[in-house]
Design a protein around this motif. Structure first.
Motif, PDB file in Angstrom:
ATOM      1  N   SER A  51      -4.219  14.868   6.010  1.00  0.00           N
ATOM      2  CA  SER A  51      -3.645  16.358   6.354  1.00  0.00           C
ATOM      3  C   SER A  51      -4.347  16.942   7.265  1.00  0.00           C
ATOM      4  CB  SER A  51      -3.999  16.756   4.710  1.00  0.00           C
ATOM      5  OG  SER A  51      -3.719  18.437   4.704  1.00  0.00           O
ATOM      6  N   MET A  52      -3.122  16.823   8.017  1.00  0.00           N
ATOM      7  CA  MET A  52      -2.937  17.194   9.640  1.00  0.00           C
ATOM      8  C   MET A  52      -3.387  18.865   9.165  1.00  0.00           C
ATOM      9  SD  MET A  52      -1.826  17.125  12.698  1.00  0.00           S
ATOM     10  CE  MET A  52       0.312  16.365  12.387  1.00  0.00           C
ATOM     11  N   TYR A  70       0.990  -1.203  -0.090  1.00  0.00           N
ATOM     12  CA  TYR A  70      -0.021   0.016  -0.082  1.00  0.00           C
ATOM     13  C   TYR A  70       0.803   1.117  -0.634  1.00  0.00           C
ATOM     14  CZ  TYR A  70      -3.159   3.794   2.050  1.00  0.00           C
ATOM     15  OH  TYR A  70      -4.625   4.565   1.797  1.00  0.00           O
ATOM     16  N   GLU A  71       0.630   2.571  -0.627  1.00  0.00           N
ATOM     17  CA  GLU A  71       0.985   3.205  -0.578  1.00  0.00           C
ATOM     18  C   GLU A  71       0.606   4.415  -0.611  1.00  0.00           C
ATOM     19  OE1 GLU A  71       3.234   3.224  -5.009  1.00  0.00           O
ATOM     20  OE2 GLU A  71       4.505   4.676  -4.479  1.00  0.00           O
ATOM     21  N   HIS A  72       0.484   5.446   0.568  1.00  0.00           N
ATOM     22  CA  HIS A  72      -0.091   6.506  -0.001  1.00  0.00           C
ATOM     23  C   HIS A  72       0.796   8.187   0.409  1.00  0.00           C
ATOM     24  CE1 HIS A  72      -4.270   7.972   0.502  1.00  0.00           C
ATOM     25  NE2 HIS A  72      -4.225   8.797   1.330  1.00  0.00           N
ATOM     26  N   THR A  73       0.220   9.034   0.550  1.00  0.00           N
ATOM     27  CA  THR A  73       1.046  10.526   0.642  1.00  0.00           C
ATOM     28  C   THR A  73       0.335  11.283   2.063  1.00  0.00           C
ATOM     29  OG1 THR A  73       1.215  10.107  -1.816  1.00  0.00           O
ATOM     30  CG2 THR A  73       1.870  12.642  -0.483  1.00  0.00           C
ATOM     31  N   TYR A  74       1.459  11.998   2.732  1.00  0.00           N
ATOM     32  CA  TYR A  74      -0.004  12.112   3.800  1.00  0.00           C
ATOM     33  C   TYR A  74       0.597  13.955   4.096  1.00  0.00           C
ATOM     34  CZ  TYR A  74      -0.960   7.612   5.172  1.00  0.00           C
ATOM     35  OH  TYR A  74      -1.363   6.197   4.805  1.00  0.00           O
ATOM     36  N   THR A 115      -9.362  18.785  10.602  1.00  0.00           N
ATOM     37  CA  THR A 115     -11.305  20.103  10.616  1.00  0.00           C
ATOM     38  C   THR A 115     -12.735  19.348  10.202  1.00  0.00           C
ATOM     39  OG1 THR A 115     -11.369  19.862   8.652  1.00  0.00           O
ATOM     40  CG2 THR A 115      -9.424  21.875  10.342  1.00  0.00           C
ATOM     41  N   SER A 116     -13.573  19.817  11.479  1.00  0.00           N
ATOM     42  CA  SER A 116     -14.878  19.704  11.604  1.00  0.00           C
ATOM     43  C   SER A 116     -14.988  19.252   9.796  1.00  0.00           C
ATOM     44  CB  SER A 116     -15.710  20.490  12.130  1.00  0.00           C
ATOM     45  OG  SER A 116     -15.682  20.005  13.296  1.00  0.00           O
ATOM     46  N   GLU A 117     -14.868  20.322   9.314  1.00  0.00           N
ATOM     47  CA  GLU A 117     -15.232  19.850   8.065  1.00  0.00           C
ATOM     48  C   GLU A 117     -14.462  19.053   6.654  1.00  0.00           C
ATOM     49  OE1 GLU A 117     -15.221  23.585   5.554  1.00  0.00           O
ATOM     50  OE2 GLU A 117     -15.439  22.919   3.419  1.00  0.00           O
ATOM     51  N   LYS A 118     -13.130  18.713   7.307  1.00  0.00           N
ATOM     52  CA  LYS A 118     -13.032  17.946   6.378  1.00  0.00           C
ATOM     53  C   LYS A 118     -13.692  16.132   6.928  1.00  0.00           C
ATOM     54  CE  LYS A 118      -8.141  19.481   6.121  1.00  0.00           C
ATOM     55  NZ  LYS A 118      -6.808  19.125   6.652  1.00  0.00           N
ATOM     56  N   VAL A 119     -14.070  15.999   8.008  1.00  0.00           N
ATOM     57  CA  VAL A 119     -14.824  14.866   8.771  1.00  0.00           C
ATOM     58  C   VAL A 119     -15.880  14.949   7.644  1.00  0.00           C
ATOM     59  CG1 VAL A 119     -15.555  13.398  10.035  1.00  0.00           C
ATOM     60  CG2 VAL A 119     -13.154  15.128  10.504  1.00  0.00           C
ATOM     61  N   TRP A 120     -16.436  15.969   7.825  1.00  0.00           N
ATOM     62  CA  TRP A 120     -18.259  16.023   7.676  1.00  0.00           C
ATOM     63  C   TRP A 120     -17.938  15.738   5.847  1.00  0.00           C
ATOM     64  CZ3 TRP A 120     -18.785  19.533   3.319  1.00  0.00           C
ATOM     65  CH2 TRP A 120     -19.780  20.030   2.915  1.00  0.00           C
ATOM     66  N   LYS A 121     -16.970  16.535   4.851  1.00  0.00           N
ATOM     67  CA  LYS A 121     -16.929  15.976   3.958  1.00  0.00           C
ATOM     68  C   LYS A 121     -16.520  14.435   3.796  1.00  0.00           C
ATOM     69  CE  LYS A 121     -14.007  17.927  -0.333  1.00  0.00           C
ATOM     70  NZ  LYS A 121     -13.284  18.575  -0.346  1.00  0.00           N
ATOM     71  N   ALA A 132      -3.592  18.182  16.730  1.00  0.00           N
ATOM     72  CA  ALA A 132      -4.300  17.016  15.246  1.00  0.00           C
ATOM     73  C   ALA A 132      -5.777  17.616  15.573  1.00  0.00           C
ATOM     74  CB  ALA A 132      -4.578  15.689  16.307  1.00  0.00           C
ATOM     75  N   LEU A 133      -6.451  19.058  15.893  1.00  0.00           N
ATOM     76  CA  LEU A 133      -7.700  18.439  15.491  1.00  0.00           C
ATOM     77  C   LEU A 133      -7.547  19.979  14.974  1.00  0.00           C
ATOM     78  CD1 LEU A 133      -9.921  17.584  18.090  1.00  0.00           C
ATOM     79  CD2 LEU A 133      -9.524  16.378  16.633  1.00  0.00           C
ATOM     80  N   LEU A 134      -6.872  21.389  14.976  1.00  0.00           N
ATOM     81  CA  LEU A 134      -7.280  22.655  15.074  1.00  0.00           C
ATOM     82  C   LEU A 134      -6.226  23.052  14.374  1.00  0.00           C
ATOM     83  CD1 LEU A 134      -7.831  23.689  18.978  1.00  0.00           C
ATOM     84  CD2 LEU A 134      -9.720  23.085  16.499  1.00  0.00           C
ATOM     85  N   GLU A 135      -4.851  22.644  14.500  1.00  0.00           N
ATOM     86  CA  GLU A 135      -4.011  23.826  14.291  1.00  0.00           C
ATOM     87  C   GLU A 135      -3.068  23.987  12.780  1.00  0.00           C
ATOM     88  OE1 GLU A 135      -0.737  24.091  17.248  1.00  0.00           O
ATOM     89  OE2 GLU A 135      -3.015  23.677  18.636  1.00  0.00           O
ATOM     90  N   SER A 136      -3.381  25.347  12.574  1.00  0.00           N
ATOM     91  CA  SER A 136      -2.300  25.206  11.169  1.00  0.00           C
ATOM     92  C   SER A 136      -2.097  26.657  11.032  1.00  0.00           C
ATOM     93  CB  SER A 136      -3.567  24.129   9.557  1.00  0.00           C
ATOM     94  OG  SER A 136      -2.979  24.834   8.529  1.00  0.00           O
TER      95      SER A 136
END
Lengths: 288, 775, 162
Positions: free
Chosen positions: B759-760, B187-191, B763-769, B682-686
């Motif tokens: 991608s860290m 398995y190959e993936h990008t983070y 966010t709620s929006e990423k989970v929603w999406k 994890a949940l908020l910062e960028s």
């Protein structure tokens, strides 16, 4: 922070004259929670700041003869949110004001200031719009009153003219109503609203569903907006299907943008979700 | 030495300085008083990400009354950097990031300094920028440091001529073809990991003053008083003896205050201030783009597994977004390289860790030093593969995690480690096997786990030293060069000294750092103080104790072997005689014949690891890449709102092998604080960067976890498998506490709703999406 | 532009002239040299500068110094009575609620105010009451413990004085 002078006028006339005199370079303030940040960030460069806290009536928080709630321009978010009369008669407003930032900030931030900043995300505005609030303005031509919905012209823009200041807000009492304010932030509480929804409902035997509604949406348009189609649908039908239709109508009323806080698509869908949740909670209370 | 039961080590004393802190009496740099003569510094910062400076005109600023100092890069062109000297104090000719200092002003008031900065005119000729590390590493990218190969550098980084790659760490181990062939599943993936900021509550602040003899004193909120002295002295070409760095209490660091970021600018302004002290304090906004940030990362992981979950091969490529200057970041890249597999035994490895110049804020050390970033990728990857193979993520980790005697990715033999215990205990404490019920309809729950390892990331030979001096009343002063930034170094130092000397902890005072009086310490980073400085303190205590015992033995005519110090008294096991330390530790003791023995007791100790070996530049292999690894695991349970995507962390279990907990409660507070910092990232910062412009440099839009966002239930498990080179077997724990948090949460989110977040932050929006995408 | 003000800080009266653009935080720290109150963001977000203004917590970075005229301020230096730590100070020490200590003064003032208005707060109320005080070190665990324990001490009238 660049220097400025500080004046604390004692009369409305004096305050208005000061604002005129400095040609837009004077800034009125009550809680200072927004103005100082704007000065610090260099967004505004006032020559003088005008403290309104000695003006007559600005600390009023009382129910006037016709049953309206009167909120003076210097009344803080906490004074509103924690006031038992407000909590029982205008619970939606108490929730909105109580959701702003932190306890210590709410001790200084005022409802009047929140409105004058005219942020689309202002947490006190949707509730006030649901109750049909008016703002009282004093200026060079004396006092005038405007419906709150006509007060907001755009992000950061209000109907205040040169030399005018907001002195008070009156909030009509809506008999039998229940309301809830729901907001979505990045942190669980205390954040600027990514979007918010205020829902007010009351029993009304003149409409098919038996209840009338006002719904206001924050942070999904240049100003806080109503969702009239959603309100109309709910007055027709508050069954689960009617509720879903109304929530979708509210989402359709939203005209959000993408910004660093959230995308338009997410905001719109959250209007749908939070509207439905708000209406459900109000229905439980008014027995719809 | 016979193993003696400890009485002070292993006890949970409250931190020694906390009374001063709760009374508002603890002094931080900004609290120190310098009188009305103090000048206020301010930086003129670049507004563009990449440009040549065509013209810089400071004449209007100089002409403003009350402005005393204006300096630019032309005045001080020297370069500095911890591992690679690539960074000017003020930009010279070229700016490379938004926020880069181009000039400095010191004036009578902060308002005047601000106004003067506005009056400085800078004309830029903008250049194309590099805003992505993968692009930056390619031949198509504009070259940000044409002089890269001319910069002074440590021997263990590998620059690539004619590129933006300032370090390329390679691992070539085993037989990749055989590894892939053996795998049942590949398995190959990008983070991706964004830039984040450390957010110490105290922003960077420094005050510098030059006295009549040309001696410079720098009061600095620093994790690295000695490294600052070294780097600033070198960049200004002055003697180390001419620069003194004083560090009182500091309001958090998390790596942001390691090395030198803005302090050199303060010194340069002071050199021009005619003896007046100059203060330079970063605003919260400047903290986000003018000091250090955590580097961004693009991580490409390819992993092969057998059907029963054994890892057969890993091919990892890490593109580090090092920012405009990678003086510190090159070693983060190296740490990511020698830790590139995560805490697992992998026989076949092909890894590349590249530090790439970009036109982004400067990447520095941040709690964990590359490990939270690579574990975000590795720990999600192994979890996903376990699921793909219908295996239990805990069992897969237990199967593959490094055990004593196995080879690490660089060929080092793993020392005794409690990693397996940590994984098993974390899972057990979370009740891993049993799903729990959501709090209501529309909610879903999931559990996730992640393991970690981290070695102190540093040069092979960073030294520590300590001195212990006694007072007349039998109390002692422990001098250290390490900084207590909240982690509890002063308390640990006091406990180790008290234990080593045999005196009550109340009789020990530990001093904050003054490089003119404190013994050398390389830096307060890498979770190395308890271990390295602790070793030095124990040796100092041992020397002091030996002086005392020899004196008493001489006076009493006894064998020193029969004497010991217990609770502040020298006691004889042979005669049961006893004498308190009071008086004798300074004045000595009178012998029966009327003459004297002893004298003021001064113990000194030092420690430096001497056993780390270089690694081969082409294969990354060598006998001992690092001193040791601290290992651990975290397990979390989350609840997710199906409609909004909001993630709530309900319970968080941490389990770490600290070797020996010198102060168990302070170990637990590190675990708690680290876990919540990890949760917050994890949940908020960028730091949102658009063409190099930071879009959210304030707490308004850079949110960090509040008391409400932190998990209500936290469980901390201390595992103790002793470390052979640690004091009483201790290893560090400060950084490790946040390394696995983000991937553990990501794994729990995936378990709950099946959404994979590459991608860290989550966010709620990423989970929603993600959930929308499933519909 | 200076303004003469008279106010009390920790029960001591002061009559001083303050610059109109200086916030209360700066007046306290620079003119009164009460440096216990910290500046973490200047924007009312972090809470390190929290003080009591007439008994209610405010962000002193967002109050003009001149606005303090006629009012009573309490800072972290005013929490201890006759050299004896207040319960919340004691429990913060004992339970490890302070690490770097920079948020601590603001946390103490906010917690003290919380206990004044709510002597028996639930865990959720404690957490919500501290949402305006950012801490990067502790993960809030020990701070919440300390507030809960201080509340218990105060309710059961356990004397803070040994």
């Amino acid at each position: 922070m660049q220097p400025f002078d500080y004046i604390k006028p004692q009369t409305l006339e004096e305050a208005s004259a000061l604002l005129l005199q400095h040609n837009g370079q004077a800034r009125p303030f009550a809680g200072c929670t927004d103005l100082l940040i704007r000065i610090e960030r260099g967004f505004v460069h006032p020559q003088v700041v005008v403290d309104v806290k000695d003006l007559p009536g600005v600390h009023d928080l009382l129910v006037v003869r016709n049953g309206d709630l009167r909120i003076g321009a210097a009344v803080t978010m906490n004074q509103v949110a924690l006031n038992p009369t407000v909590q029982s008669g205008w619970p939606l407003l108490a929730e909105g004001c109580g959701s702003v930032a932190s306890y210590q900030l709410r001790n200084r931030a005022t409802v009047g200031g929140n409105l004058c900043n005219a942020s689309p995300a202002a947490d006190s505005a949707p509730a006030l719009i649901c109750y049909g609030a008016s703002v009282h303005i004093f200026g060079p031509d004396g006092p005038r009153t405007l419906p709150l919905e006509a007060f907001f012209l755009g992000p950061g823009r209000t109907a205040l003219q040169a030399g005018e200041l907001l002195t008070a807000i009156t909030v009509p009492f809506v008999r039998g109503s229940a309301g809830h304010f729901l907001k979505l932030g990045r942190t669980t509480i205390g954040d600027i609203s990514l979007m918010n929804v205020a829902v007010l409902g009351w029993p009304d035997s003149d409409v098919p569903s038996g209840s009338s509604w006002r719904i206001a949406l924050g942070s999904v348009a240049p100003t806080v907006i109503r969702a009239p189609e959603a309100e109309r649908l709910l007055s027709q039908d508050t069954s689960p299907a009617g509720l879903e239709a109304a929530s979708q109508a509210a989402a359709a009323a939203a005209r959000p943008i993408d910004d660093i806080r959230a995308t338009a698509a997410y905001r719109s869908d959250m209007v749908r979700v939070l509207t439905r949740r708000g209406v459900e909670r109000v229905l439980e209370e008014i027995g719809g | 030495m016979a193993i003696k039961k400890t009485t002070i080590v292993g006890q949970s004393f409250p931190r020694v300085e906390s009374n001063a802190k709760v009374m508002g009496a603890a002094q931080y740099v900004d609290d120190m008083q310098f009188g009305p003569n103090l000048l206020h510094g301010r930086l003129k910062r670049s507004t563009v990400p990449h440009a040549m400076i065509k013209r810089i005109d400071v004449s209007k600023a100089r002409a403003l009354p009350g402005v005393r100092v204006v300096v630019t890069g032309q005045d001080y062109p020297g370069l500095t950097g911890l591992y690679l000297s690539d960074r000017p104090t003020f930009a010279v000719d070229r700016v490379r990031w938004v926020g880069e200092p181009v000039a400095g002003v010191a004036a009578d008031t902060p308002e005047l300094a601000e106004r003067a900065c506005e009056l400085i005119e800078v004309e830029y000729e903008e250049l194309p920028g590099v805003f992505d590390p993968e692009f930056g590493a390619s031949g198509a990218a504009p070259l940000l440091h044409p002089d890269l190969m001319d910069y002074a550098a440590v021997p263990f980084i590998f620059r690539q001529p004619g590129t933006n790659i300032s370090n390329w760490f390679k691992v070539r181990k085993g037989d990749m073809e055989a590894g892939w062939a053996e795998a049942a599943h590949i398995y190959e993936h990008t983070y991706r990991v964004p830039h984040v900021q450390h957010v110490p509550l105290e922003t960077h602040v420094a005050v510098a003053q030059v006295d009549g003899n040309g001696k410079i004193t720098l009061w600095s909120a620093s994790q690295s008083p000695f490294a600052q002295r070294n780097l600033i002295a070198k960049s200004l070409n002055i003697s180390h003896s001419k620069l003194r760095v004083i560090t009182p209490y500091i309001g958090g660091g998390f790596g942001a205050k390691a090395g030198v970021s803005m302090e050199g600018a303060c010194v340069v302004m002071a050199l021009n201030a005619k003896g007046r002290p100059v203060k330079l304090a970063m605003s919260r906004a400047e903290e986000f783009h003018t000091t250090f940030v955590r580097q961004g990362l693009v991580a490409k992981i390819k992993m092969g597994m057998t059907a029963d979950g054994r890892i057969t091969a890993m091919q990892n490529t890490y593109y580090w977004d090092g920012g405009a200057y990678t003086e510190y970041g090159v070693n983060i890249t190296r740490a990511a390289g020698y830790s590139s597999t995560g805490p697992y035994f992998v026989p076949n490895v092909h890894a590349d860790s590249l530090c790439v110049y970009t036109n982004h804020p400067v990447g520095g050390a941040m709690r964990g030093f590359g490990m939270p970033e690579i574990h975000w990728a590795i720990e999600q990857h192994i979890d996903r593969m376990a699921t793909q193979l219908h295996l239990d993520p805990v069992q897969v980790r237990l199967l593959n995690c490094l055990k004593e005697g196995q080879e690490t990715v660089t060929g080092m033999i793993m020392h005794p480690t409690g990693l397996s215990q940590c994984i098993a205990k974390a899972a057990e404490a979370l009740d891993w096997e049993t799903p729990s019920k959501p709090s209501g309809t529309g909610k879903r729950r999931g559990k996730g786990i992640a393991a970690m390892w981290k070695a102190p990331a540093m040069p092979p030979n960073p030294g520590s030293s300590s001195t212990i001096r006694f007072n007349e009343d039998g109390t002692c002063l422990v001098n250290i060069g390490g900084v207590d930034m909240g982690q509890g170094a002063l308390t640990i130092a006091a406990q180790l000294a008290a234990e080593g000397l045999g005196i009550p902890i109340e009789d020990v005072r530990v001093n904050t750092v003054d490089t003119d009086y404190s013994p050398y310490e390389w830096q307060t980073v890498a979770s190395r103080l308890t271990w390295s400085m602790g070793n030095a303190i124990l040796r100092a205590a041992d020397e002091a104790k030996t002086q005392i015992i020899q004196m008493v033995a001489e006076v009493w005519g006894e064998d020193p072997q029969d004497l010991d110090i217990i609770d502040g008294n020298v006691v004889s096991y042979a005669t049961e005689e006893s004498v308190p330390l009071k008086n004798i530790v300074v004045y000595g003791m009178q012998k029966p014949d009327g003459t004297w023995a002893g004298g003021p007791v001064v113990g000194k100790g030092r420690f430096m690891p001497t056993y780390v070996t270089p690694l081969d530049a082409e294969t990354g292999q060598g006998p001992r890449a690092v001193v040791h690894f601290t290992t651990g695991a975290q397990a979390v349970e989350v609840e997710i709102d199906e409609e909004t995507g909001e993630v709530q962390v309900l319970k968080l279990v941490s389990a770490y092998d600290v070797g020996k907990a010198i102060n168990p409660d302070m170990v637990r507070t590190q675990m708690e604080g680290g876990a919540v910092q990890g949760l917050s990232t994890a949940l908020l910062e960028s730091i949102i960067l658009r063409n190099g412009q930071p879009m959210n440099p304030s707490f308004t839009d850079y949110r960090i976890a509040t008391a409400v966002d932190a998990p209500v239930e936290m469980v901390n498990i201390i595992v103790e498998v002793p470390q052979d080179d640690g004091p009483y077997g201790a290893r560090g724990i400060g950084e490790h506490a946040m390394v696995p948090t983000a991937p553990a949460i990501a794994n729990a989110v995936r378990a709950a709703v099946g959404v994979e977040i590459d991608s860290m932050p989550i966010t709620s929006e990423k989970v929603w999406k993600g959930m929308k995408g499933q519909e | 532009m200076k303004h003469d003000i008279t106010f009390t800080v920790n029960d001591e009266s002061y009559s001083i002239a303050v610059e109109s653009h200086h916030n209360l935080l700066r007046v306290l720290r620079e003119q009164l040299v009460l440096t216990g109150t910290k500046n973490g963001c200047s924007e009312g977000e972090c809470g390190a500068c929290t003080v009591l203004l007439d008994g209610e917590p405010v962000n002193s970075c967002l109050v003009l110094g001149v606005e303090a005229d006629g009012h009573a301020i309490t800072t972290v230096e005013g929490l201890a009575v006759d050299g004896h730590l207040a319960p919340i100070q004691q429990t913060m020490v004992e339970l490890g609620g302070t690490q770097c200590g920079f948020c601590t003064p603001g946390v103490l003032i906010a917690s003290h105010a919380l206990l004044l208005r709510n002597p028996d707060p639930s865990e959720a109320e404690i957490r919500a009451g501290l949402v305006g005080n950012l801490c990067r070190c502790t993960g809030y665990v020990r701070i919440v413990d300390a507030v809960r324990e201080a509340a218990r001490m105060q309710r059961t009238s356990v004397s803070p004085i040994p």
